[in-house]
Design an enzyme around this catalytic site. Structure first.
Site: not given
Ligand code: MV4
Length: 447
Positions: A165, A200, A203, A208, A292, A338
């Site tokens: 993040g 990107e 969404i 997740h 990991r 957790r």
């Molecule tokens: C995103 C998304 C929505 N659309 N990418 C959060 C952590 C980072 N690794 C990528 N993340 C996100 N990428 C696109 N194109 C929303 C998030 C995101 C998120 C993703 C998974 C779990 C929690 C999240 C919380 C906020 C934003």
């Protein structure tokens, strides 16, 4: 097989690795900071070495100290656990050149997946769906705006060195873009020493969902199914489950095949996780790969019966996986909560002495923890004190089992997230599997 393994970690994951080693007849070496001298991982290992003062930078992240500890104890391999040095390609390289087996992927795999733009490109080349977005990094603000217009708002600007993040900015319209772009770059530079970003399509309410894979040196890769990890806050997962309510057998097979194809394409070895975002229509898109073993690996172990840590050790020793894809069946449902030592309202850490500690038990309950009554939680490390994992035939049964286990879990002396978990599990939306990464926003916690 290895005769002796050093565990370059602390807490519950160090214990988890020691347990696997003991059952495999492998001797163990614990390393610890001065703050952890009385920890259970030190007590349960065959040998231990103090590697420095409390601060992680001088102990659990201290590469020369850890390598020296491995050398003086004649350790043949190092298990890094998660966090600390687990995804540090430099550490893996130093292990290799010292003739010590790093229990994980090659430094090259780690480097490739550590660069999120390159990982995205690799996924695309493999035929894994990615979100519409930039080809590689975007350096010019003007080019970024142009692309955002084409994609349509909202878009997300992400740091290539990111994950978790940081250096991430969501942009809802054109007027916000310029400022968000420079902010993302400077945040990325400050956090990772690398200002590169990519773009990107965003969404809005994704889930997740991640696929656990494990690969051996012979190029075999097997999927262990998905984990649903949408219940999170500030990029910290709170609850994980296997399976996901929205993934059916056909989708599981398709996602697993994609994940294995990606692993094979980069000659990946050892355990890894491919993270996906999934929209309401069950379209899934590659997000990133974790190189990991993860905190939430137990839910996968519960539904597959596979000991992921033992398999990691096996494949690192050059042995083949002890199973093939067609021997994997997903049985029942598992949930992990957790338990963190933190204030339940504000999520601020709550270090101190645990004056009473009674973990739950009974059928279908597993507790992975390094805490005990009179344990002093040091302020230097993360706040997770236990993982409470349940397994049952159905999701409804698993929820009820988790609720009764949470009721049995006594932790006194510090504040914990147990009350928060009870609240989440009682929510009709959670019970109906109606969840997304936005789930926790309903509690309107301060940020
Ligand atoms: C995103 C998304 C929505 N659309 N990418 C959060 C952590 C980072 N690794 C990528 N993340 C996100 N990428 C696109 N194109 C929303 C998030 C995101 C998120 C993703 C998974 C779990 C929690 C999240 C919380 C906020 C934003």
């Amino acid at each position: 097989m290895f005769k002796k393994i050093l565990i370059a970690n602390r807490g519950e994951i160090a214990l988890r690795v020691i347990r696997a080693c003991k059952e495999m007849g492998i001797k163990t070496v614990a390393v610890h900071s001065t703050a952890d001298a009385h920890s259970l991982h030190v007590r349960f290992a065959d040998q231990s070495v103090c590697i420095g003062p409390p601060q992680s930078a001088e102990s659990y992240l201290n590469v020369p100290s850890i390598i020296s500890a491995a050398e003086i104890t004649d350790s043949e391999a190092i298990h890094p656990g998660y966090g600390f040095l687990a995804e540090n390609p430099n550490f893996a390289e130093v292990c290799n050149s010292a003739g010590i087996r790093f229990i994980g992927p090659s430094p090259e795999s780690m480097k490739l997946m550590g660069d999120k733009a390159k990982a995205r490109e690799t996924a695309q080349k493999t035929g894994v769906p990615i979100l519409p977005g930039s080809e590689g990094i975007v350096t010019e603000e003007g080019v970024g705006i142009e692309l955002a217009r084409e994609l349509g708002f909202p878009v997300i600007i992400k740091a290539v060195a990111g994950g978790g993040g940081k250096g991430m900015r969501v942009v809802f319209n054109e007027t916000e873009f310029a400022q968000a772009f420079v902010m993302a770059q400077s945040e990325a530079l400050a956090a990772f020493g690398n200002a590169d970003v990519y773009i990107e399509k965003y969404i809005t309410q994704p889930r997740h969902i991640e696929i656990q894979i494990i690969a051996d040196e012979k190029g075999g890769a097997v999927s262990l199914g998905e984990r649903e990890c949408s219940i999170q806050r500030r990029h910290q997962k709170l609850i994980e489950e296997a399976k996901s309510v929205i993934v059916d057998e056909a989708l599981r097979k398709r996602m697993g095949e994609m994940a294995c194809a990606l692993a094979k394409n980069v000659r990946y070895r050892n355990a890894g996780t491919i993270e996906f975002l999934m929209d309401e229509n069950r379209n899934f898109y590659f997000m990133e790969m974790n190189t990991r073993v993860q905190v939430e690996h137990p839910v996968t172990e519960m539904v597959t019966g596979i000991d992921i840590v033992k398999e990691q050790i096996r494949v690192a020793a050059g042995m083949p996986l002890s199973f093939t894809q067609d021997q994997i069946t997903i049985r029942g449902h598992s949930i992990e909560c957790r338990i963190n030592a933190e204030c339940p309202e504000k999520f601020t850490p709550s270090p101190g002495t645990i004056t009473a500690f009674n973990p739950p038990g009974g059928p279908g309950v597993r507790v992975d923890t390094a805490a005990y009554t009179q344990y002093v939680i040091p302020p230097y490390y993360d706040s997770m004190i236990a993982k409470l994992i349940v397994h049952a035939d159905t999701r409804d049964d698993a929820i009820r089992r988790m609720q009764r286990a949470l009721d049995e879990f006594i932790v006194e002396g510090v504040k914990t997230t147990i009350p928060m978990h009870k609240k989440i599990l009682a929510e009709p939306d959670f019970q109906q599997g109606n969840i997304s990464t936005k789930f926790m926003e309903r509690y309107n916690n301060p940020t």
